[in-house]
Design a protein around this motif. Structure first.
Motif, short mmCIF file in Angstrom:
data_model
loop_
_atom_site.label_atom_id
_atom_site.label_comp_id
_atom_site.label_asym_id
_atom_site.label_seq_id
_atom_site.Cartn_x
_atom_site.Cartn_y
_atom_site.Cartn_z
N PRO A 184 83.22 52.15 -10.62
CA PRO A 184 82.38 51.34 -11.51
C PRO A 184 82.18 49.90 -11.02
CG PRO A 184 84.06 52.53 -12.75
CD PRO A 184 84.39 52.71 -11.30
N ILE A 185 80.95 49.45 -11.04
CA ILE A 185 80.68 48.04 -10.77
C ILE A 185 79.30 47.69 -11.32
CG2 ILE A 185 79.82 48.47 -8.42
CD1 ILE A 185 81.08 45.69 -7.67
N THR A 186 79.28 46.59 -12.06
CA THR A 186 78.04 46.04 -12.58
C THR A 186 77.28 45.42 -11.40
OG1 THR A 186 79.24 45.51 -14.58
CG2 THR A 186 77.11 44.40 -14.27
N PRO A 187 75.99 45.51 -11.34
CA PRO A 187 75.05 46.15 -12.27
C PRO A 187 74.60 47.55 -11.84
CG PRO A 187 73.87 44.63 -10.82
CD PRO A 187 75.29 44.68 -10.34
N SER A 188 75.52 48.32 -11.24
CA SER A 188 75.11 49.65 -10.77
C SER A 188 75.65 50.79 -11.64
CB SER A 188 75.60 49.87 -9.34
OG SER A 188 76.99 50.18 -9.33
N SER A 189 76.59 50.48 -12.55
CA SER A 189 77.38 51.53 -13.20
C SER A 189 76.55 52.60 -13.91
CB SER A 189 78.36 50.90 -14.20
OG SER A 189 79.29 50.10 -13.51
N GLU A 214 69.53 43.59 -9.48
CA GLU A 214 69.92 43.77 -10.89
C GLU A 214 68.69 43.91 -11.79
OE1 GLU A 214 70.49 42.67 -14.95
OE2 GLU A 214 69.54 41.30 -13.51
N VAL A 215 67.65 43.16 -11.50
CA VAL A 215 66.46 43.21 -12.37
C VAL A 215 65.81 44.60 -12.31
CG1 VAL A 215 64.11 42.34 -12.68
CG2 VAL A 215 65.99 40.73 -12.38
N LEU A 216 65.64 45.11 -11.10
CA LEU A 216 65.02 46.43 -10.99
C LEU A 216 65.93 47.51 -11.57
CD1 LEU A 216 62.28 47.40 -9.82
CD2 LEU A 216 63.54 48.29 -7.88
N MET A 234 71.91 44.93 -6.03
CA MET A 234 72.40 43.60 -5.64
C MET A 234 72.52 42.64 -6.82
SD MET A 234 70.49 42.92 -2.00
CE MET A 234 68.88 43.45 -2.56
N ARG A 235 73.66 41.95 -6.86
CA ARG A 235 73.94 40.90 -7.83
C ARG A 235 73.81 39.55 -7.14
NH1 ARG A 235 80.27 41.14 -8.96
NH2 ARG A 235 79.80 43.18 -9.79
N GLY A 236 74.04 38.49 -7.89
CA GLY A 236 73.95 37.16 -7.29
C GLY A 236 75.28 36.72 -6.70
N GLY A 237 75.22 35.83 -5.74
CA GLY A 237 76.39 35.12 -5.24
C GLY A 237 77.26 35.88 -4.27
N THR A 245 76.18 40.10 -13.48
CA THR A 245 75.14 40.62 -14.36
C THR A 245 73.76 40.05 -14.06
OG1 THR A 245 75.62 38.88 -15.96
CG2 THR A 245 76.78 40.97 -16.26
N ALA A 246 73.63 39.41 -12.91
CA ALA A 246 72.34 38.77 -12.62
C ALA A 246 71.87 39.13 -11.21
CB ALA A 246 72.48 37.26 -12.74
N LEU A 247 70.58 38.94 -11.01
CA LEU A 247 70.02 39.44 -9.75
C LEU A 247 70.35 38.56 -8.55
CD1 LEU A 247 66.25 39.05 -8.90
CD2 LEU A 247 67.53 37.32 -10.17
#
Ligand SMILES: Cc1ncc(C[n+]2csc(CCOP(=O)(O)OP(=O)(O)O)c2C)c(N)n1
Ligand code: SF4
Lengths: 273, 383
Positions: free
Chosen positions: B36-41, B178-180, B113-116, B123-125
């Protein structure tokens, strides 16, 4: 009946890369004898390893063989077994491979009780990389990275895997190939996650640094450190210090196996669909 | 396409991660391992439900390294396999991704892909794994990364990812953000008759005559499924055509070059991009993924203002679309490269565009999308 080793060995890859007298040879022989006793087709066998001297074993055996990344063999093996539960999957791993870098995969494979047999070659050292201390190097022992003696407390590998949920746990040693074959065969026929820890000699990297540089001497030293499970039951903790019980240490035939459990998930999902 | 065919299409309103999972199932994926990992879960959530329904297998492993190992193991048995993750997990998978590349095992790896850097902005792109996708594992190996911008396109690109992985015997990345992954939009599900599912090449010779890396069979040698009598050896050491280790420098070079040719020799199959008003463009914009959606609006707005802007949108990001970038680069006054990172794809644009004018990045991080106005401002600056 005589075992036809050439049926299982890729003779065109001989000579092997191990040092003369290395215990891995004895262990591979015991594995072959166990396969032969069970009469499994080599087409139906996958033999998987990580990285290390031990992990070179699959290359020499004529079956579906996979030499993966350091410590990760069990995760690849899990993928193979889960995709094809009808086939046999066997993993061989060094003590560093299995319990250091691969420690997380090890405990989770135990916990899942997936029907894979794991042979851990415990030679108390990182053989391939030049004799650095491993999670099973005894306290005080010299290694390339413990020139003043090792201070890390070693794992008791068999107790570790038992605690993590392995349903077949046995310990053998390179001083007794006959017993080893029997213990490995027991693991292969056990339905669930089975571990056979094998006390082995790396005289080149471990023995040389710890005043037992000769293969036979080190095998004898290992043999003397073992007691049978039955003997061990009668011994006090004091007497058992620095001794290793060998034989079948634990077997649980009640617990269900992972792939069987997942088949029930499939049945359920298809009914509800 | 005529209307009768169109009618058969199911129209849904799904989030991107569900599109990935459903398209994977449609593409014949029957084995998924993940962590599990955000934002792919949500991809794993859908797979855990759908795969057993289809008689397939879902397993949640103890970490991303193990998930990557498990899909490679399953791929060797002949399954179409996938894993999904985000930045930190993508980093963890890299060693085994290199292994898959080197043993030439087909597999699909989704990175939402997330940020940073590090844990970053879960939780962000972000679009900052461009170079990790290209160079993240050690050593040389070919890379394919697909970067769709719309959910319709995403569905088709997932299917294409599986086909390319199988056809070329290699890992294929699907890099979305993340947005898509989280936005929902109307998706027309293509009828299975509208696409082809291509299988990996399998041996036609007997086990005795089989070599797993036989270059006389072309740059993509046939791959035997485990347990079918071929009993071949697989290793991450440099190996020769038999699959066994070698240190022969001539063979090492020849084999690694053959692997590279699987991509460089199949560009027509792999490359995909879209051009919008590039024909007479004076200002070029190159953008991928959701950033390209903003870039498209910016280019249209520029046109309304009489500025001749044009957009090149790589759908296949790796291999980078060199020819169209050069074609555009040589005609224009300036190239604008918006991306949600501090400047990664821009290196490729600079390298290949042959642009006389400046190549300028629009770089925004912090998890917020780049807005069309921000791109338009740059276009206007150089118009
Ligand atoms: C990721 C990674 N880290 C380190 C290594 C280097 N390495 C190769 S074998 C090995 C240790 C082998 O020891 P062990 O698992 O005990 O097996 P043995 O050689 O004793 O059979 C190490 C550290 C590697 N190949 N990959
Ligand atoms: S270094 Fe040790 S483990 Fe490796 S082959 Fe030699 S004796 Fe065996």
């Amino acid at each position: 009946m005589a075992v036809s080793y050439t049926k299982y060995l890729r003779m065109y890859h001989m000579p092997h890369m191990w040092c003369p007298g290395c215990g891995i040879g004895i262990i591979v022989k015991a594995i072959i004898r166990a396969f032969d006793a069970l009469d499994w087709s080599t087409d139906d066998l996958a033999f998987v390893s990580g990285i290390g001297c031990t992990s070179r074993a699959p290359g020499y055996l004529d079956m579906n063989t996979l030499h993966t990344t350091h410590g990760r063999a069990l995760s690849f093996a899990t993928g193979i077994k889960f995709a094809r539960p009808d086939k046999h999957v066997v993993v061989i791993s060094g003590d560093g491979d299995a319990t250091a870098i691969g420690g997380n995969h090890l405990i989770h494979a135990c916990r899942r009780n997936i029907d894979i047999t794991l042979v851990i070659v415990n030679n108390n050292i990182y053989g391939m990389t030049g004799g650095q201390y491993s999670p099973t190097t005894p306290v005080g022992a010299r290694a390339a990275t413990s020139p003043w003696g090792n201070i890390d407390i070693p794992f008791n590998v068999s107790e570790l895997v038992k605690g993590a949920g392995a349903t077949y746990v046995a310990r053998g040693h390179v001083g007794s190939g006959v017993q080893l074959e029997r213990l490995i065969r027991g693991g292969l026929t056990h339905k669930g996650f089975s571990v056979i820890e094998v006390l082995s000699n790396c005289h080149t990297q471990y023995g040389r640094r710890n005043r037992i540089p000769d293969a036979i001497d080190l095998i004898e030293h290992i043999s003397k450190s073992t007691v049978s499970v039955r003997q061990a039951e009668k011994m006090s903790p004091e007497e058992l210090k620095d001794k290793y019980a060998v034989g079948l240490l634990h077997q649980d035939t009640e617990r269900t196996e992972y792939c069987d459990d997942y088949n029930k998930v499939i049945e359920h999902a298809q009914l509800e669909r | 396409m005529d209307n009768t065919e169109k009618k058969q299409r199911q129209v849904v309103f799904w989030p991107g991660n569900k599109v990935v999972a459903e398209a994977a199932v449609a593409a014949g994926c029957r084995f998924f391992a993940g962590y599990p990992i955000t934002p792919s879960s949500e991809i794993a959530h859908v797979m855990s439900k759908r795969l057993p329904e289809m008689g397939g297998k879902f397993i949640q492993m103890e970490d991303e390294i193990a998930a990557m190992g498990a899909i490679i193991g399953a791929s060797l048995t002949g399954q179409r396999v996938m894993t999904a993750t985000s930045g930190p997990g993508f980093s963890l998978k890299q060693e085994n991704i290199g292994f898959a590349s080197f043993i030439e095992a087909p597999c699909v790896i989704v990175n939402v892909m997330r940020g940073g850097p590090s844990t970053g902005l879960p939780t962000a792109l972000g679009q900052a794994d461009v170079m990790q996708a290209r160079w993240g594992t050690h050593g040389d190996r070919p890379v394919i990364a697909l970067t769709p911008s719309y959910l319709d396109e995403l569905y088709n690109e997932v299917i294409r990812a599986f086909n390319l992985a199988e056809m070329l015997r290699m890992p294929v990345f699907l890099l979305i953000d993340e947005v898509l992954g989280h936005l929902s939009e109307r998706v027309e599900i293509p009828d299975p008759s509208e696409y082809e599912l291509v299988e990996r090449p399998r041996p036609t010779v007997s086990p005795e005559e089989y070599y797993p890396y036989d270059s006389s069979q072309g740059d993509v040698p046939p791959m035997a499924d485990y347990f079918t009598g071929y009993r071949w050896h697989t290793t991450g050491l440099n190996h020769d055509k038999t699959g066994f280790p070698t240190t022969d420098p001539v063979i090492c070079q020849a084999e690694e070059e053959r692997m590279e040719r699987k991509v460089s020799g199949n560009l027509e199959l792999i490359e995909k991009y879209e051009e919008y008003m590039t024909e007479d463009a004076e200002i070029g914009v190159v953008a991928f993924g959701t950033t390209a959606r903003a870039a498209l609006v910016a280019v249209a707005d520029a046109r309304k203002k009489g500025i001749k802007a044009g957009l090149l949108r790589p759908v296949t990001l790796w291999p980078f679309p060199e020819k169209p970038t050069r074609r555009l680069g040589q005609r224009i006054k300036a190239m604008i490269v918006p991306e949600a990172n501090l400047g990664q794809m821009i290196y490729e644009v600079e390298r290949v565009a042959g642009c006389n004018g400046p190549v300028v990045g629009v770089n925004k991080i912090g998890g917020v999308p780049i807005y069309p106005g921000e791109i338009l401002t740059r276009i206007e600056e150089f118009a």
